[in-house]
Motif scaffolding. Structure first.
Motif: not given
Length: 258
Positions: A210-218
């Motif tokens: 979430v902080d740096t990757g795909n989950a946060g981008v989504l």
């Protein structure tokens, strides 16, 4: 918020509303009460922003107001917002950015920076538009429209700026910047197994968190597209526990943004 009680209380209040659980709401409010006195009885956060500053606590107090209707929570939210604004300064280009403790720089980001402060100010403005802290929104949002971002992530990158701007009043300049941020996130994606992943912190590895990757981008792309949020933030529409997820698309043209 980061590793602390504010995040626990936000989730508790959100789940309490979703599941009509009065005990869970009482627990969330008890934590919020405890945090309301943090600045008076302890050091509290030393930075400004959603994860590392008082802005996360401000958002918690706004959510507590939405759940209870008690205006004392808006007063507490305003106090938390003022504490983060005290750690912001106007830069040479007229934007209002958060100071980074221990470093001779200012930051525009969500986790630590003016985007996180803007997210809190936007939430407070929905219920108390005359609050003195709300007057800082133009400078805070101008910082979110910065023309140079290296990382794609939510905490310290383009996705966090996109998430905040998606909740701001619409205007052509903001829409243009959101399109640019969406395209940037796509350009920073790379093949990863059967799908794609974006570059993580310092772009040293691919990341899906979430902080740096795909989950946060989504999460940011969902906000950009007007989809109901899964984040327990005040004023956001949420899916019911049984609602199906609709298709998630973006308005950008960059690779990896769908």
């Amino acid at each position: 918020m980061r590793g602390g009680l504010a995040g626990t209380a936000l989730v508790a209040l959100d789940l309490a509303a979703t599941h009509d659980d009065s005990d869970l709401q009482a627990r969330g409010l008890a934590i919020a009460e405890r945090l309301a006195g943090a600045g008076e009885h302890g050091p509290g956060p030393t930075a400004a922003g959603f994860l590392d500053g008082w802005s996360g606590i401000c958002l918690l107090h706004v959510l507590a107001f939405e759940r209870t209707g008690d205006p004392v929570w808006l007063d507490r939210a305003g106090t938390a917002l003022r504490r983060d604004l005290a750690r912001c300064r106007t830069t040479g280009d007229g934007t209002l950015e958060a100071e980074d403790p221990g470093h001779p720089r200012t930051l525009p980001y969500l986790a630590r920076g003016s985007a996180g402060v803007a997210l809190a100010a936007l939430a407070l403005a929905r219920h108390d538009p005359g609050h003195a802290g709300v007057a800082a929104l133009p400078g805070l949002l101008a910082a979110c429209r910065t023309g140079f971002v290296v990382h794609p992530g939510l905490g310290l990158g383009a996705a966090g700026l996109l998430l905040t701007l998606a909740g701001a009043p619409p205007d052509p300049a903001t829409t243009r910047v959101m399109d640019e941020l969406t395209a940037l996130v796509g350009r920073l994606a790379a093949p990863a197994g059967p799908g794609i992943a974006v570059g993580g912190h310092q772009l040293l590895r691919l990341s899906t968190d979430v902080d740096t990757g795909n989950a946060g981008v989504l999460l940011a792309l969902a906000a950009r597209g007007g989809h109901p949020s899964i984040l327990p933030l005040p004023g956001h529409a949420h899916r019911s526990p049984t609602a199906g997820a609709g298709p998630l698309t973006s308005t950008g043209s960059g690779r990896g943004t769908h």
